[in-house]
Design an enzyme around this catalytic site. Structure first.
Site, PDB file in Angstrom:
ATOM      1  N   SER A 145       0.837  -1.209   0.000  1.00 49.74           N
ATOM      2  CA  SER A 145       0.000   0.000   0.000  1.00 49.74           C
ATOM      3  C   SER A 145       0.866   1.250   0.000  1.00 49.74           C
ATOM      4  CB  SER A 145      -0.875   0.012   1.254  1.00 49.74           C
ATOM      5  OG  SER A 145      -1.506   1.264   1.399  1.00 49.74           O
ATOM      6  N   TYR A 158      -1.443  -0.828  10.403  1.00 51.10           N
ATOM      7  CA  TYR A 158      -1.619  -1.261   9.007  1.00 51.10           C
ATOM      8  C   TYR A 158      -0.399  -0.845   8.175  1.00 51.10           C
ATOM      9  CZ  TYR A 158      -3.704  -1.341   4.287  1.00 51.10           C
ATOM     10  OH  TYR A 158      -3.954  -1.574   2.950  1.00 51.10           O
TER      11      TYR A 158
HETATM   12  N1  LIG Z   1      -8.743  -0.504  -0.649  1.00 57.48           N
HETATM   13  C1  LIG Z   1      -7.692   0.301  -0.651  1.00 57.48           C
HETATM   14  O1  LIG Z   1      -7.809   1.531  -0.677  1.00 57.48           O
HETATM   15  C2  LIG Z   1      -6.301  -0.289  -0.662  1.00 57.48           C
HETATM   16  C3  LIG Z   1      -5.220   0.575  -0.946  1.00 57.48           C
HETATM   17  C4  LIG Z   1      -3.930   0.048  -0.992  1.00 57.48           C
HETATM   18  C5  LIG Z   1      -3.731  -1.286  -0.770  1.00 57.48           C
HETATM   19  N2  LIG Z   1      -4.799  -2.094  -0.494  1.00 57.48           N
HETATM   20  C6  LIG Z   1      -4.511  -3.525  -0.293  1.00 57.48           C
HETATM   21  O2  LIG Z   1      -5.109  -4.245  -1.358  1.00 57.48           O
HETATM   22  C7  LIG Z   1      -5.440  -5.560  -0.904  1.00 57.48           C
HETATM   23  C8  LIG Z   1      -6.911  -5.838  -1.190  1.00 57.48           C
HETATM   24  O3  LIG Z   1      -7.691  -4.863  -0.502  1.00 57.48           O
HETATM   25  P1  LIG Z   1      -9.238  -4.616  -0.800  1.00 57.48           P
HETATM   26  O4  LIG Z   1      -9.459  -3.159  -0.653  1.00 57.48           O
HETATM   27  O5  LIG Z   1      -9.624  -5.321  -2.045  1.00 57.48           O
HETATM   28  O6  LIG Z   1      -9.845  -5.316   0.517  1.00 57.48           O
HETATM   29  P2  LIG Z   1     -11.256  -6.020   0.797  1.00 57.48           P
HETATM   30  O7  LIG Z   1     -12.248  -5.636  -0.217  1.00 57.48           O
HETATM   31  O8  LIG Z   1     -11.510  -5.760   2.239  1.00 57.48           O
HETATM   32  O9  LIG Z   1     -10.882  -7.576   0.567  1.00 57.48           O
HETATM   33  C9  LIG Z   1      -9.965  -8.213   1.426  1.00 57.48           C
HETATM   34  C10 LIG Z   1      -9.898  -9.675   1.046  1.00 57.48           C
HETATM   35  O10 LIG Z   1      -9.034 -10.333   1.994  1.00 57.48           O
HETATM   36  C11 LIG Z   1      -9.784 -11.377   2.639  1.00 57.48           C
HETATM   37  N3  LIG Z   1      -9.334 -11.549   4.007  1.00 57.48           N
HETATM   38  C12 LIG Z   1      -9.308 -10.643   5.020  1.00 57.48           C
HETATM   39  N4  LIG Z   1      -8.897 -11.223   6.147  1.00 57.48           N
HETATM   40  C13 LIG Z   1      -8.653 -12.531   5.851  1.00 57.48           C
HETATM   41  C14 LIG Z   1      -8.230 -13.649   6.616  1.00 57.48           C
HETATM   42  N5  LIG Z   1      -7.973 -13.563   7.921  1.00 57.48           N
HETATM   43  N6  LIG Z   1      -8.075 -14.842   5.986  1.00 57.48           N
HETATM   44  C15 LIG Z   1      -8.347 -14.954   4.657  1.00 57.48           C
HETATM   45  N7  LIG Z   1      -8.746 -13.932   3.884  1.00 57.48           N
HETATM   46  C16 LIG Z   1      -8.914 -12.731   4.485  1.00 57.48           C
HETATM   47  C17 LIG Z   1     -11.244 -10.926   2.541  1.00 57.48           C
HETATM   48  O11 LIG Z   1     -12.176 -11.990   2.665  1.00 57.48           O
HETATM   49  P3  LIG Z   1     -12.818 -12.416   4.095  1.00 57.48           P
HETATM   50  O12 LIG Z   1     -13.064 -11.158   4.865  1.00 57.48           O
HETATM   51  O13 LIG Z   1     -14.060 -13.174   3.743  1.00 57.48           O
HETATM   52  O14 LIG Z   1     -11.798 -13.302   4.745  1.00 57.48           O
HETATM   53  C18 LIG Z   1     -11.250 -10.365   1.113  1.00 57.48           C
HETATM   54  O15 LIG Z   1     -11.289 -11.415   0.182  1.00 57.48           O
HETATM   55  C19 LIG Z   1      -5.100  -5.592   0.578  1.00 57.48           C
HETATM   56  O16 LIG Z   1      -3.817  -6.162   0.760  1.00 57.48           O
HETATM   57  C20 LIG Z   1      -5.074  -4.125   0.963  1.00 57.48           C
HETATM   58  O17 LIG Z   1      -4.260  -3.894   2.103  1.00 57.48           O
HETATM   59  C21 LIG Z   1      -6.083  -1.638  -0.439  1.00 57.48           C
END
Ligand SMILES: NC(=O)c1ccc[n+]([C@@H]2O[C@H](COP(=O)([O-])OP(=O)(O)OC[C@H]3O[C@@H](n4cnc5c(N)ncnc54)[C@H](OP(=O)(O)O)[C@@H]3O)[C@@H](O)[C@H]2O)c1
Length: 248
Positions: A145, A158
């Site tokens: 991130s 985080y």
């Molecule tokens: N959204 C942003 O603005 C942003 C910006 C920069 C980087 N990122 C990074 O991009 C990646 C994806 O983020 P996103 O925004 O797409 O997040 P999201 O929509 O919250 O999805 C997160 C995914 O991870 C899974 N997950 C969470 N905890 C878990 C656990 N304990 N075991 C197995 N699976 C788990 C969730 O499924 P379950 O909850 O069902 O387990 C879901 O499939 C992450 O690494 C995040 O840090 C996000």
């Protein structure tokens, strides 16, 4: 004949957190590009189930908590039986944070660090040991991130986990001596369940600070992940920041 120094494209990719958000977009894209894909999350969504039903020989899914090492290892073995040896890993699963450091309990800190840093490293170790034992080459993409590069209130633990993964990426690339290309992709904020905690004022502020004038879109991240997994590149140990220059 001497072995080619190139790392071939991944043919079986494991995506953690592939049930929704960016993870699901990565899974869909890889499947569309003919790659065999395994994905897990704690809750399997209808979208992920639909992909597995449509491509039964190409997609394997499971309900697994990344923090349950026994379950993730059993899933890896199950995937290998069904799809073949895993030679690509996308560490995407993570949880967000929305609490000032002074209001974050030690248990909450430990949980964020376990989920976003320790567990992905444990999974990486397990996948790597199997891959290296089979004398295979592979690719690792860690989704980190922009928070690892710039400070944001409410995201102390985080940010620490994402910075930790970026550091691990560099040392992995060194340690693996070219057998495995390890890189991080560090997106700016994009709309998802995770970022839903950000208020409109914060989002507007990020957009104002972004020369390209918009939040990062998952569709802008997916091709970069695909390139790191499938293209013939010499990119290794890098953090590719995809934030429209907001952080520059
Ligand atoms: N959204 C942003 O603005 C942003 C910006 C920069 C980087 N990122 C990074 O991009 C990646 C994806 O983020 P996103 O925004 O797409 O997040 P999201 O929509 O919250 O999805 C997160 C995914 O991870 C899974 N997950 C969470 N905890 C878990 C656990 N304990 N075991 C197995 N699976 C788990 C969730 O499924 P379950 O909850 O069902 O387990 C879901 O499939 C992450 O690494 C995040 O840090 C996000």
């Amino acid at each position: 004949m001497s072995e080619s120094p190139l790392v071939p494209p991944s043919s079986v990719v494991l995506v953690s957190g592939g049930s929704r958000g960016l993870g699901l977009a990565i899974v869909s894209d890889l499947v569309g590009n003919g790659v065999k894909v395994a994905a897990f999350a704690r809750t399997v969504t209808p979208e992920l189930t639909a992909l597995a039903e449509k491509y039964p020989d190409q997609v394997h899914i499971g309900s697994v908590d990344v923090n349950d090492a026994k379950a993730t290892q059993a899933f890896v073995k199950e995937v290998e039986e069904k799809l073949g040896p895993i030679d690509g890993l996308v560490n995407n699963a993570a949880i967000g944070q929305d609490s000032l450091h002074v209001h974050t309990s030690a248990d909450q800190l430990a949980h964020i660090i376990q989920t976003n840093l320790t567990s992905p490293l444990v999974l990486t170790r397990f996948v790597l040991r199997r891959l290296l034992a089979k004398s295979l080459k592979g690719r690792i993409v860690n989704i980190t991130s922009i928070c690892a590069q710039r400070g944001f209130p409410g995201l102390v633990a985080y940010s620490a986990t994402k910075g930790g993964m970026d550091s691990a990426t560099r040392s992995l690339a060194r340690e693996l001596g070219g057998r495995v290309l390890a890189n991080s992709v560090a997106p700016g904020f994009f709309a998802s369940d995770m970022s839903a905690v950000l208020g409109q004022t914060q989002l507007d502020q990020i957009v104002r600070r972004t020369p390209t004038g918009h939040l990062t879109e998952p569709d802008e991240v997916v091709p970069v992940v695909r390139m790191l997994l499938l293209d013939n590149t010499n990119i290794n140990g890098q953090v590719l920041v995809l934030d429209g220059a907001a952080s520059i």
